[in-house]
Design an enzyme around this catalytic site. Structure first.
Site, PDB file in Angstrom:
ATOM      1  N   GLY A 296       0.427  -1.188  -0.110  1.00  0.00           N
ATOM      2  CA  GLY A 296      -0.059  -0.096  -0.040  1.00  0.00           C
ATOM      3  C   GLY A 296       0.801   1.425   0.028  1.00  0.00           C
ATOM      4  O   GLY A 296       0.259   2.455   0.488  1.00  0.00           O
TER       5      GLY A 296
ATOM      6  N   VAL B 222       0.216 -12.826   5.020  1.00  0.00           N
ATOM      7  CA  VAL B 222      -0.527 -12.502   6.159  1.00  0.00           C
ATOM      8  C   VAL B 222      -1.702 -13.587   6.280  1.00  0.00           C
ATOM      9  O   VAL B 222      -2.136 -14.020   7.357  1.00  0.00           O
ATOM     10  CB  VAL B 222      -0.724 -10.945   6.698  1.00  0.00           C
TER      11      VAL B 222
ATOM     12  N   ARG C 217       5.854 -14.848  -1.729  1.00  0.00           N
ATOM     13  CA  ARG C 217       5.995 -15.248  -0.033  1.00  0.00           C
ATOM     14  C   ARG C 217       4.700 -15.800   0.609  1.00  0.00           C
ATOM     15  O   ARG C 217       3.700 -15.783  -0.180  1.00  0.00           O
ATOM     16  CB  ARG C 217       6.489 -13.988   0.899  1.00  0.00           C
TER      17      ARG C 217
END
Length: 512
Positions: free
Chosen positions: A165, A295, A292
């Protein structure tokens, strides 16, 4: 299999990785800054090494110090978690050069997908739909204006190396170009050390949907279905769901197929996520690939039944995936709320301090991925996310009701958190109906105090929405049929030592 893994991260994700390593009988090495000396991940790991002072650039972002700790501890692999160095191709390359296995994709894949202009070109060549935009780097205001004349207004001006962001602006007219160019270029340089920019056409009222992929060293790639990530504040996700609500079966299948195409185009290995924007007609466009663990991986784990951290570790060790795509079926619905130490009444400013009291919600279908404990200090130096609350239900309605209950049980004293904000969201009629986009919070949120009371008309709307959702979920169960109840081979076993025991148990050894 690896004997010892160094976790190049902190907080709840470091604790999360330790749990899986324990189940695999793998020893763990924590690294910590001076600000994190008494943090939960340090207490929970088998070994712990101090790597520097509190600022990230001198500790968690210091490749040399982390690699030094890896060698001193005798680790044979490094798990980067998410954030910090997780998508740093130089870090992955250095691990490989120094005889350590980087638990993630190749440095080349990280580099290709980290450069948003390269990523767009690769995905476009692979047949993945991309958002219309500039084909190259824009190095001046004039270049931005020229590209905008072709793409059209409004558009998003973004950093080539961007993410999280940061370094992006919505530009609605030519007069906004100069200020947006200066602001994004400056933020890109300070945040990523790379001031290159590009632009993409702004899609009005989009939904943000992503697809989880998993690939092994033999070239087998599967997708683990989709997640809804449209509830965002300042382009940062705060609530995620799996599977995405209000997504028709045809679009869901197309997203999965396209995600596999994209992952194959970069020779991907391990766990990764392709993110898409969906317009109101469910046309989807590639946004970026996160190379990756995400979250929000926990909601996929709960619905699909696969421990993604375990899968990461095993494919990095050369283990082949035991499934084909037909073996993967979603079961139920999961929702995650990110718990931040911040003040919703004060423009969501971070709220560091000592946690004087902590009571986590419990019960059926509730999971806590927590990086703090009662008495812990939340430092000012890092991202203010302190925990994640994940719930599962047989359908979306049950998951929402369970999340409401869990949020009511969640108690944190000593600091402020965004728990009241989450309580407002999960009671909002638009959220319950699945009728939202990335502008939901900007459109709807106005702080009104500790309690939010909806007029009777909205309560009636909410009840109607819940009834509609029940019908939708029943239809989905009939669509997936008996296969939806199948369980995967890889699941968390629950053998992990309790966090209370971890707090009482010192590390076997602390590095200097």
């Amino acid at each position: 299999m690896f004997k010892r893994i160094l976790i190049a991260n902190r907080g709840e994700i470091a604790v999360r990785i330790v749990r899986t390593c324990r189940e695999l009988d793998i020893e763990t090495v924590a690294v910590y800054s001076e600000a994190d000396r008494d943090s939960l991940h340090v207490k929970y790991a088998d070994f712990a090494f101090l790597i520097g002072p509190p600022p990230s650039r001198e500790s968690y972002l210091s490749i040399d110090r982390i690699l030094e700790a890896a060698h001193k501890s005798g680790a044979d692999a490094v798990h980067p978690g998410y954030g910090f160095l997780a998508e740093n191709s130089e870090f992955a390359r250095r691990c490989k050069e120094e005889g350590l296995v980087f638990i993630g994709p190749s440095p080349e894949a990280i580099e290709q997908m980290g450069d948003k202009v390269k990523a767009r070109a690769i995905m476009k060549a692979a047949g993945v739909p991309v958002v219309p935009g500039s084909d190259g780097v824009l190095d001046s205001e004039e270049a931005v204006s020229q590209a905008a004349a072709v793409v059209g207004y409004p558009f998003m001006l973004k950093a080539v190396a961007g993410g999280g962001g940061k370094a992006l602006r919505l530009v609605r007219s030519p007069r906004e170009v100069p200020s947006a160019y200066r602001a994004v270029r400056s933020e890109a340089s300070s945040s990523f050390g790379d001031s290159r920019l590009y632009l993409e056409k702004y899609i009005e009222r989009p939904r943000h949907v992503e697809v989880q992929v998993l690939a092994d060293q033999s070239g087998k790639i599967i997708h683990l279905y989709d997640r809804e990530c449209s509830i965002q504040r300042r382009h940062q996700k705060i609530i995620e769901e799996c599977p995405a609500p209000a997504l028709d079966h045809r679009t869901r299948r197309s997203l999965g197929r396209i995600a596999i195409q994209g992952a194959r185009a970069v020779g991907y290995l391990g766990v990764g996520t392709l993110e898409f924007l969906l317009d109101r007609d469910n046309n989807f466009y590639f946004l970026e690939m996160n190379t990756r663990l995400q979250v929000e991986h926990a909601v996929t784990e709960r619905v699909i039944g696969i421990d993604l951290v375990k899968a990461q570790i095993e494919v990095a060790a050369g283990v082949h995936l035991p499934w084909r795509q037909r073996h993967i079926h979603p079961t139920g619905h999961a929702i995650e709320c990110r718990i931040y130490a911040e003040d919703p009444e004060n423009d969501f400013m971070p709220y560091p301090g000592k946690i004087e009291g902590l009571r986590l919600p419990e019960g059926m279908g509730v999971r806590n991925d927590c990086g703090v404990y009662e008495g812990a200090e939340v430092p000012i130096y890092y991202d203010p996310m302190i925990a994640k609350l994940i719930v599962w239900g047989e359908n979306r309605v049950e998951a929402i009701l369970r999340m409401r209950r869990a949020l009511r049980e969640y108690q944190v004293r000593g600091i402020k958190t965004n728990i009241p904000f989450h309580q407002w969201i999960v009671r909002h009629p638009r959220f319950m109906a699945g009728d939202f986009d990335t502008g939901f919070i900007d459109d709807e949120y106005r702080f009104l105090g500790k309690e939010e009371h909806y007029p009777h008309k909205e309560i009636a709307l909410a009840s109607a929405a819940i009834a509609a959702l029940y019908r939708e979920q029943e239809g989905a169960l009939r669509l997936f049929g008996k296969g939806a109840a199948e369980k995967s081979q890889w699941r968390e076993t629950g053998k992990t030592e309790s966090l209370h025991a971890a707090l009482r148990r010192p590390n076997r050894r602390r590095g200097a």
